[in-house]
Design a protein around this motif. Structure first.
Motif, PDB file in Angstrom:
ATOM      1  N   PRO A  62      49.784 -44.743 -28.129  1.00 26.12           N
ATOM      2  CA  PRO A  62      50.758 -44.167 -27.186  1.00 26.12           C
ATOM      3  C   PRO A  62      50.964 -42.667 -27.362  1.00 26.12           C
ATOM      4  O   PRO A  62      51.100 -41.937 -26.381  1.00 26.12           O
ATOM      5  N   ASP A  63      50.961 -42.184 -28.618  1.00 28.29           N
ATOM      6  CA  ASP A  63      51.188 -40.748 -28.812  1.00 28.29           C
ATOM      7  C   ASP A  63      50.017 -39.927 -28.286  1.00 28.29           C
ATOM      8  O   ASP A  63      50.187 -38.881 -27.653  1.00 28.29           O
ATOM      9  N   LEU A  64      48.834 -40.439 -28.568  1.00 25.65           N
ATOM     10  CA  LEU A  64      47.635 -39.727 -28.111  1.00 25.65           C
ATOM     11  C   LEU A  64      47.547 -39.781 -26.575  1.00 25.65           C
ATOM     12  O   LEU A  64      47.157 -38.796 -25.929  1.00 25.65           O
ATOM     13  N   LEU A  65      47.961 -40.914 -26.032  1.00 24.57           N
ATOM     14  CA  LEU A  65      47.980 -41.044 -24.568  1.00 24.57           C
ATOM     15  C   LEU A  65      48.943 -40.035 -23.968  1.00 24.57           C
ATOM     16  O   LEU A  65      48.650 -39.419 -22.937  1.00 24.57           O
ATOM     17  N   GLU A  66      50.087 -39.862 -24.626  1.00 18.33           N
ATOM     18  CA  GLU A  66      51.056 -38.887 -24.128  1.00 18.33           C
ATOM     19  C   GLU A  66      50.439 -37.486 -24.132  1.00 18.33           C
ATOM     20  O   GLU A  66      50.689 -36.683 -23.230  1.00 18.33           O
ATOM     21  N   GLU A  67      49.586 -37.215 -25.129  1.00 18.47           N
ATOM     22  CA  GLU A  67      48.914 -35.903 -25.152  1.00 18.47           C
ATOM     23  C   GLU A  67      47.994 -35.749 -23.943  1.00 18.47           C
ATOM     24  O   GLU A  67      47.844 -34.662 -23.385  1.00 18.47           O
ATOM     25  N   ILE A  68      47.360 -36.856 -23.547  1.00 16.66           N
ATOM     26  CA  ILE A  68      46.490 -36.821 -22.360  1.00 16.66           C
ATOM     27  C   ILE A  68      47.326 -36.534 -21.108  1.00 16.66           C
ATOM     28  O   ILE A  68      46.990 -35.681 -20.285  1.00 16.66           O
ATOM     29  N   PHE A  69      48.469 -37.234 -20.994  1.00 14.55           N
ATOM     30  CA  PHE A  69      49.345 -37.006 -19.831  1.00 14.55           C
ATOM     31  C   PHE A  69      49.830 -35.558 -19.805  1.00 14.55           C
ATOM     32  O   PHE A  69      49.834 -34.903 -18.766  1.00 14.55           O
ATOM     33  N   GLU A  70      50.235 -35.081 -20.963  1.00 17.15           N
ATOM     34  CA  GLU A  70      50.761 -33.720 -21.045  1.00 17.15           C
ATOM     35  C   GLU A  70      49.685 -32.705 -20.629  1.00 17.15           C
ATOM     36  O   GLU A  70      49.953 -31.752 -19.895  1.00 17.15           O
ATOM     37  N   ALA A  71      48.463 -32.960 -21.096  1.00 11.64           N
ATOM     38  CA  ALA A  71      47.365 -32.035 -20.756  1.00 11.64           C
ATOM     39  C   ALA A  71      47.086 -32.074 -19.256  1.00 11.64           C
ATOM     40  O   ALA A  71      46.828 -31.035 -18.634  1.00 11.64           O
ATOM     41  N   ALA A  72      47.159 -33.263 -18.654  1.00  9.37           N
ATOM     42  CA  ALA A  72      46.914 -33.364 -17.208  1.00  9.37           C
ATOM     43  C   ALA A  72      47.977 -32.564 -16.449  1.00  9.37           C
ATOM     44  O   ALA A  72      47.669 -31.831 -15.505  1.00  9.37           O
ATOM     45  N   ARG A  73      49.234 -32.682 -16.891  1.00  8.32           N
ATOM     46  CA  ARG A  73      50.320 -31.923 -16.238  1.00  8.32           C
ATOM     47  C   ARG A  73      50.082 -30.416 -16.394  1.00  8.32           C
ATOM     48  O   ARG A  73      50.209 -29.644 -15.454  1.00  8.32           O
ATOM     49  N   THR A  74      49.704 -30.020 -17.614  1.00  5.24           N
ATOM     50  CA  THR A  74      49.474 -28.590 -17.878  1.00  5.24           C
ATOM     51  C   THR A  74      48.333 -28.059 -17.021  1.00  5.24           C
ATOM     52  O   THR A  74      48.431 -26.994 -16.413  1.00  5.24           O
ATOM     53  N   LEU A  75      47.242 -28.823 -16.979  1.00  6.52           N
ATOM     54  CA  LEU A  75      46.069 -28.374 -16.219  1.00  6.52           C
ATOM     55  C   LEU A  75      46.435 -28.190 -14.751  1.00  6.52           C
ATOM     56  O   LEU A  75      46.059 -27.204 -14.112  1.00  6.52           O
ATOM     57  N   LYS A  76      47.178 -29.147 -14.227  1.00  6.77           N
ATOM     58  CA  LYS A  76      47.579 -29.049 -12.815  1.00  6.77           C
ATOM     59  C   LYS A  76      48.383 -27.777 -12.584  1.00  6.77           C
ATOM     60  O   LYS A  76      48.112 -27.019 -11.665  1.00  6.77           O
ATOM     61  N   GLU A  77      49.363 -27.562 -13.448  1.00  8.95           N
ATOM     62  CA  GLU A  77      50.217 -26.376 -13.289  1.00  8.95           C
ATOM     63  C   GLU A  77      49.413 -25.095 -13.411  1.00  8.95           C
ATOM     64  O   GLU A  77      49.561 -24.177 -12.621  1.00  8.95           O
ATOM     65  N   ARG A  78      48.535 -25.094 -14.437  1.00  9.98           N
ATOM     66  CA  ARG A  78      47.790 -23.888 -14.741  1.00  9.98           C
ATOM     67  C   ARG A  78      46.849 -23.526 -13.599  1.00  9.98           C
ATOM     68  O   ARG A  78      46.708 -22.372 -13.230  1.00  9.98           O
ATOM     69  N   ILE A  79      46.181 -24.515 -13.029  1.00 11.13           N
ATOM     70  CA  ILE A  79      45.183 -24.205 -12.019  1.00 11.13           C
ATOM     71  C   ILE A  79      45.780 -24.159 -10.615  1.00 11.13           C
ATOM     72  O   ILE A  79      45.515 -23.249  -9.841  1.00 11.13           O
ATOM     73  N   TYR A  80      46.576 -25.139 -10.291  1.00 12.83           N
ATOM     74  CA  TYR A  80      47.007 -25.254  -8.887  1.00 12.83           C
ATOM     75  C   TYR A  80      48.438 -24.789  -8.648  1.00 12.83           C
ATOM     76  O   TYR A  80      48.870 -24.698  -7.501  1.00 12.83           O
ATOM     77  N   GLY A  81      49.197 -24.556  -9.716  1.00 15.78           N
ATOM     78  CA  GLY A  81      50.591 -24.182  -9.538  1.00 15.78           C
ATOM     79  C   GLY A  81      51.385 -25.379  -9.038  1.00 15.78           C
ATOM     80  O   GLY A  81      51.028 -26.529  -9.295  1.00 15.78           O
ATOM     81  N   ASN A  82      52.440 -25.112  -8.273  1.00 15.73           N
ATOM     82  CA  ASN A  82      53.320 -26.219  -7.893  1.00 15.73           C
ATOM     83  C   ASN A  82      53.203 -26.600  -6.416  1.00 15.73           C
ATOM     84  O   ASN A  82      54.106 -27.158  -5.838  1.00 15.73           O
ATOM     85  N   ARG A  83      52.065 -26.271  -5.793  1.00 14.67           N
ATOM     86  CA  ARG A  83      51.915 -26.646  -4.372  1.00 14.67           C
ATOM     87  C   ARG A  83      51.429 -28.077  -4.245  1.00 14.67           C
ATOM     88  O   ARG A  83      50.648 -28.555  -5.050  1.00 14.67           O
ATOM     89  N   ILE A  84      51.885 -28.754  -3.197  1.00  8.18           N
ATOM     90  CA  ILE A  84      51.337 -30.065  -2.839  1.00  8.18           C
ATOM     91  C   ILE A  84      51.014 -30.030  -1.345  1.00  8.18           C
ATOM     92  O   ILE A  84      51.883 -29.719  -0.523  1.00  8.18           O
ATOM     93  N   VAL A  85      49.779 -30.311  -1.028  1.00  7.94           N
ATOM     94  CA  VAL A  85      49.365 -30.299   0.376  1.00  7.94           C
ATOM     95  C   VAL A  85      49.707 -31.641   1.023  1.00  7.94           C
ATOM     96  O   VAL A  85      49.511 -32.697   0.424  1.00  7.94           O
ATOM     97  N   LEU A  86      50.219 -31.578   2.250  1.00  9.00           N
ATOM     98  CA  LEU A  86      50.627 -32.803   2.952  1.00  9.00           C
ATOM     99  C   LEU A  86      49.730 -33.092   4.145  1.00  9.00           C
ATOM    100  O   LEU A  86      49.315 -32.165   4.854  1.00  9.00           O
ATOM    101  N   PHE A  87      49.471 -34.358   4.369  1.00  8.80           N
ATOM    102  CA  PHE A  87      48.665 -34.757   5.535  1.00  8.80           C
ATOM    103  C   PHE A  87      49.136 -36.125   6.007  1.00  8.80           C
ATOM    104  O   PHE A  87      49.977 -36.769   5.363  1.00  8.80           O
ATOM    105  N   ALA A  88      48.557 -36.569   7.126  1.00 11.46           N
ATOM    106  CA  ALA A  88      48.857 -37.930   7.609  1.00 11.46           C
ATOM    107  C   ALA A  88      47.558 -38.600   8.036  1.00 11.46           C
ATOM    108  O   ALA A  88      46.655 -37.932   8.562  1.00 11.46           O
ATOM    109  N   PRO A  89      47.448 -39.917   7.817  1.00 12.26           N
ATOM    110  CA  PRO A  89      46.280 -40.629   8.323  1.00 12.26           C
ATOM    111  C   PRO A  89      46.498 -40.996   9.787  1.00 12.26           C
ATOM    112  O   PRO A  89      47.618 -41.320  10.180  1.00 12.26           O
ATOM    113  N   LEU A  90      45.434 -40.920  10.585  1.00 16.40           N
ATOM    114  CA  LEU A  90      45.540 -41.357  11.984  1.00 16.40           C
ATOM    115  C   LEU A  90      44.423 -42.368  12.256  1.00 16.40           C
ATOM    116  O   LEU A  90      43.236 -41.989  12.275  1.00 16.40           O
TER     117      LEU A  90
END
Ligand code: SAM
Ligand code: SF4
Length: 471
Positions: A62-90
Motif C-alpha cells: 500500500p505505501d509503495l502504491l501510494e507513491e505511484i498515485f502521488e507520482a501520477a498526480r505530480t506528473l499530471k500537474e507538472r506537464i498538463y497543469g490544472n486544465r481538464i478538457v470537456l467533450f460530449a459523445p454524440l
C-alpha cells in the motif's frame, strides 16, 4: 454478403502475448528501490519500457502504491497543469452487424430499438449540445454498411455547419469501425480531430470468443486499424481497451505495446488512451457480469500506471464512471472527460429517448454540464473547451504541451481561460459564473505580467461579445 475487407490484413501482430505473460511473471514482488527508479524515469518525462510497466503493475504494497498515485498526480500537474478538457459523445446510429457479446447494440439483441438520426434530427442534437455550451464532440456509430465513410463524413460536415446562438462545434472526434485507407481519407477530408478505435481486448483468444460474428471478428483488421488511419494522414489517433473482458494487467501491457508500435512505425504515439470499464446494457447478460470485472481500487491503479507509462499522451475518463470516483481518478492523470452526456440516440434534444432500449449501456455520471463545470472549478481545475492547436494545424497537441517548455503556460492556459470565459458569458448559471470568474482571476495572478495583459485584453473582448478568441 457484404465485402468489408478490401485491403490486405496484416498477418503479424505487435502484441507479443508470451512475452507479456513472461514479464508479468518475472516482475512479481518488485524491489521498492527498482519501483522508485521507474517512477523517477517517468517523472523525468520518459515513456516506460514494458518490463518497467510490468513491474509497476505488480506493486501490491500500500505505501509503495501510494507513491505511484502521488507520482501520477505530480506528473499530471507538472506537464498538463490544472486544465481538464470537456467533450460530449454524440451517437449517430446504433445499427450494427457485429455481435460483441458485451454491447447493447449487438446484432443479436432484439430488444434494443434501432435508430439512425436523420439530417434534421442530427441538427437538433447539435443545437441542443451547443446550447449547453459544448464545443467538442465525439461522434459514435455502430458498424453497418449504411455507416459508410461518405455517410460518416456527411454527418460530421453537418455537425460543423450547425451554428446556434453564439456557439458551434469546433472539433469533432470519431469513434467508428476501422476503415480502409481510402475510407479514412474521405472522413479526414471534412476535418476531424482524433479517430478512436478501442481494441477492446488485446488477448487474441478472448477477442475471438467475444466477437463471434461480423467484420469485428477479425482481430488483426482492428489491431492495425489505426495504422491505416495514420497512413491516410490522420495524425491524431486514440487507442483503448474495454476493461472487464480480460486480465486488466495484460490489457495495460497491450496498450503500452500498441503505443510503442505507433511510435516506432509513425514516429508519434497515440494522441489519447481510453480505459472504459464495461457497464450493464439491456438484454446483454455478459455486460451484467463481466468475466474479469475490475474493482475501483484496481481501476485507480491502472489509470495511474498508464499515466506513468506514457507521460505524453492524453487520457480520457468517461461518464461510464460515477461522479465520486471520477473526481478521484481525474487527479491521477486524466486530461479529458465528457459531461452532460446522453447516449440514447436523439436524447439531447428529446430526453425521452434516453432510455435503456435506445442506449448502448448505462452511464453512471448523469450530471449536467454546468454541474460538472462547477464541481471542477471548486476543485481548482480549469475546465476547457479549447480547440486552438487543432485549428491552427498543430496536431499531436499533447505532444506540444509535453515537449515544449512553457507551452502550457503561454498557450494552453490562456486559450483554456478564453473558452471558459465564453462559457461563463453564454451558458453558465449564476453560481458557476461566480466561481468561474474567481478561478480566472486566480489564474491571471499566476501569469507573467506580459502574458497577463494580453490574456486580460482577450477576456475583455469576449465580454464585449467577440467569440472564438485564441492565442
Ligand atoms: N461500433 C464501433 C466499435 O465497436 O468500434 C464504434 C462505437 S462502439 C459504440 C464504442 C465503444 O463502446 C466500443 O469500442 C466499446 O469499447 C464500448 N462498449 C461497448 N459495450 C460497452 C458496455 N457494455 N459498457 C461500456 N462500454 C462499452
Ligand atoms: Fe456494434 Fe460497436 Fe457495439 Fe460491437 S461495440 S456491437 S461493433 S456498436
Amino acid at each position: 454478403m457484404y465485402v468489408f475487407v478490401k485491403e490486405r490484413v496484416e498477418s503479424r501482430s505487435f502484441i507479443p502475448e508470451e512475452k507479456i505473460f513472461e514479464l508479468l511473471e518475472k516482475t512479481k514482488n518488485p524491489d521498492p528501490k527498482r519501483v522508485r527508479e521507474i517512477i523517477q524515469k517517468s517523472l523525468n518525462k520518459n515513456r516506460l519500457d514494458p518490463e518497467e510497466t510490468a513491474t509497476l503493475l505488480n506493486v501490491e504494497d500500500p505505501d509503495l502504491l501510494e507513491e505511484i498515485f502521488e507520482a501520477a498526480r505530480t506528473l499530471k500537474e507538472r506537464i498538463y497543469g490544472n486544465r481538464i478538457v470537456l467533450f460530449a459523445p454524440l451517437y449517430i446510429g446504433n445499427d450494427c452487424i457485429n455481435d460483441c457479446v458485451y454491447c447493447g447494440f449487438r446484432v443479436s439483441n432484439r430488444v434494443v430499438e434501432r435508430k439512425t438520426l436523420t439530417e434534421e434530427q442530427l441538427k437538433e442534437e447539435v443545437r441542443a449540445l451547443v446550447s449547453q455550451g459544448h464545443k467538442r464532440l465525439i461522434v459514435v456509430y455502430g458498424e453497418h454498411p449504411k455507416y459508410s465513410p461518405e455517410f460518416i463524413a456527411r454527418t460530421i460536415d453537418i455537425v460543423y455547419n450547425t451554428k446556434y446562438g453564439n456557439g458551434e462545434i469546433r472539433r469533432v472526434n470519431v469513434n467508428a469501425a476501422p476503415q480502409t485507407i481510402e475510407g479514412y481519407k474521405i472522413i479526414k477530408s471534412v476535418g476531424i480531430g482524433t479517430f478512436q478505435i478501442f481494441q477492446e481486448t488485446y488477448h487474441r483468444e478472448t477477442y475471438l470468443k467475444l466477437h463471434p460474428r461480423g467484420p469485428k471478428s477479425n482481430y488483426n483488421w482492428r489491431l492495425y486499424g489505426l495504422d491505416r488511419a495514420m497512413m491516410a494522414g490522420i495524425d491524431d489517433v486514440g487507442i483503448g481497451a474495454l476493461f472487464g473482458l480480460y486480465d486488466w494487467k495484460f490489457e495495460v501491457m497491450g496498450l503500452l505495446y500498441h503505443t510503442i508500435h505507433l511510435e516506432e512505425r509513425f514516429g508519434v504515439g497515440p494522441h489519447t488512451i481510453s480505459f472504459p470499464r464495461i457497464k450493464p446494457a439491456i438484454n446483454t447478460p455478459y455486460s451484467q457480469k463481466p468475466e474479469h470485472a475490475v474493482s475501483d481500487e484496481d481501476f485507480k491503479k491502472l489509470v495511474a500506471i498508464i499515466r506513468l507509462s506514457v507521460p505524453y499522451t492524453g487520457m480520457i475518463l468517461t461518464a461510464r464512471e460515477p461522479a465520486k470516483l471520477r473526481d478521484e481518478v481525474i487527479k491521477l492523470g486524466v486530461s479529458q472527460i465528457d459531461a452532460g452526456s446522453r447516449i440514447g440516440i436523439g436524447a439531447y434534444s428529446h430526453r425521452e429517448d434516453d432510455e435503456d432500449r435506445k442506449r448502448q449501456f448505462t452511464l453512471e455520471d448523469p450530471r449536467p454540464l454546468d454541474q460538472v463545470m462547477r464541481s471542477l472549478l471548486k476543485e481548482g481545475f480549469v475546465p476547457s473547451f479549447c480547440t486552438a492547436c487543432y485549428r491552427a494545424g498543430r496536431t499531436g497537441e499533447h505532444f506540444m504541451e509535453f515537449a515544449i517548455p512553457g507551452f502550457v503556460k503561454n498557450f494552453c492556459t490562456p486559450n483554456a481561460l478564453f473558452t471558459l470565459q465564453e462559457y461563463l458569458c453564454d451558458y453558465a448559471t449564476e453560481e458557476t459564473r461566480r466561481i468561474g470568474e474567481e478561478v480566472i482571476e486566480k489564474e491571471l495572478q499566476k501569469m507573467n505580467p506580459k502574458i497577463r495583459e494580453r490574456v486580460k485584453e482577450g477576456l475583455e473582448r469576449i465580454k464585449r461579445g467577440e467569440r472564438d478568441v485564441r492565442f
